[in-house]
Design a protein around this motif. Structure first.
Motif, short mmCIF file in Angstrom:
data_model
loop_
_atom_site.label_atom_id
_atom_site.label_comp_id
_atom_site.label_asym_id
_atom_site.label_seq_id
_atom_site.Cartn_x
_atom_site.Cartn_y
_atom_site.Cartn_z
N LEU A 87 40.99 45.51 25.30
CA LEU A 87 42.38 45.37 24.83
C LEU A 87 43.23 46.59 25.17
O LEU A 87 44.45 46.48 25.34
CB LEU A 87 42.40 45.14 23.32
CG LEU A 87 42.37 43.71 22.81
CD1 LEU A 87 42.27 43.72 21.29
CD2 LEU A 87 43.61 42.95 23.25
N GLU A 138 41.38 37.77 20.32
CA GLU A 138 40.76 39.09 20.31
C GLU A 138 39.31 38.90 19.88
O GLU A 138 39.03 38.15 18.95
CB GLU A 138 41.48 40.05 19.36
CG GLU A 138 42.89 40.39 19.80
CD GLU A 138 43.53 41.43 18.91
OE1 GLU A 138 42.80 42.04 18.08
OE2 GLU A 138 44.75 41.63 19.03
N ARG A 161 36.68 46.17 21.68
CA ARG A 161 37.46 45.02 21.24
C ARG A 161 38.16 44.48 22.48
O ARG A 161 38.89 45.19 23.16
CB ARG A 161 38.47 45.41 20.16
CG ARG A 161 39.20 44.20 19.55
CD ARG A 161 39.81 44.55 18.21
NE ARG A 161 40.49 43.39 17.60
CZ ARG A 161 39.86 42.42 16.95
NH1 ARG A 161 38.54 42.48 16.81
NH2 ARG A 161 40.53 41.41 16.42
N ALA A 177 40.13 41.37 24.93
CA ALA A 177 41.04 40.24 25.02
C ALA A 177 40.31 39.11 25.74
O ALA A 177 39.94 39.28 26.91
CB ALA A 177 42.31 40.63 25.78
#
Length: 257
Positions: free
Chosen positions: A217, A236, A243, A245
């Motif tokens: 992300l 997410e 983390r 996308a």
């Protein structure tokens, strides 16, 4: 889980709310290949260098790599004309390509997301298990107008530990990408090639309804490049080392995005 990182380029595109995007993926079914792999021990869960989702030779069924082609033979897909030039995916040959790929991994912009900077042996420890595995992932060089300029990993997302983190569908195909040269970054090349490779997957893998990716992300140029290439933001996702996308390019929407 190193993925589609290293300052691809920027782009824009429509977004979809995480709730709407994930809702349409809940019809999870097990493919024949996944049933077979689960019966033989399932996808490997231990991470290789850089946190890649268990792409290692230990996950192969007993007796060595399977004879089936889980990715429908990308080596035979051939070149395609793009706005950036003639592009082709060429499977990695370790002895030929290790120095080049390792050099790219030591670029600070790449290392920030792939975490494979250091001696060539570190890159080899990441790539070789994929070459020696059961065929669910294939590392490739991206060759543009005859010049190797990018590194790609195509993988069966439904057979990968990534499938533990999103509602995978049979034959979902994943993409990881890095652009090796600074000159190819920030001017739209990544967007063009992402669209081209997604089209190659959809053209040559008729059972694949979706191409997926999971860039960090924090890597906003990478996420933007996916949006510009016709992917939608689905959710997410918390992965073991980042983390991410979750980006999805749907066969049904390929002519609209």
């Amino acid at each position: 889980m190193p993925s589609t990182e290293a300052s691809t380029d920027t782009g824009t595109g429509p977004g979809t709310s995480p709730h709407e995007a994930v809702e349409d993926t809940l019809d999870l079914r097990l493919s024949d290949e996944l049933v077979t792999l689960l019966g033989s021990g399932g996808p490997g869960g231990s991470d290789v260098s850089g946190g890649s989702c268990g792409r290692n030779a230990a996950s192969a069924p007993p007796g060595g790599p399977t004879t089936g082609d889980l990715l429908d033979t990308p080596a035979r897909w051939g070149p395609v004309a793009t706005a950036a030039g003639v592009f082709q995916l060429v499977p990695v040959h370790m002895e030929r390509d290790l120095a080049l790929i390792s050099g790219w991994m030591n670029d600070p912009a790449v290392a920030a997301f792939w975490h494979l900077a250091g001696a060539p042996e570190r890159t080899e420890a990441h790539v070789r298990p994929q070459l020696d595995g059961d065929g669910r992932t294939l590392p490739c060089l991206g060759v543009l107008d005859g010049v190797p300029m990018s590194y790609w990993e195509l993988y069966r997302a439904d057979l990968d530990p990534l499938a533990r983190h999103y509602p995978a569908r049979p034959h979902d195909t994943g993409i990881h990408l890095l652009l090796g040269g600074v000159a190819n970054r920030g001017r739209g090349v990544g967007t063009v090639l992402l669209r081209a490779v997604a089209d190659l997957v959809l053209d040559h893998r008729p059972r694949c309804a979706r191409v997926v990716a999971e860039p960090d992300l924090r890597n906003t140029p990478s996420v933007a490049a996916f949006l510009g290439a016709g992917f939608r933001f689905a959710a997410e996702v918390d992965l073991p080392d980042k983390r991410a996308a979750l980006m999805v390019r749907d066969r049904a929407l390929r002519d609209l995005l």
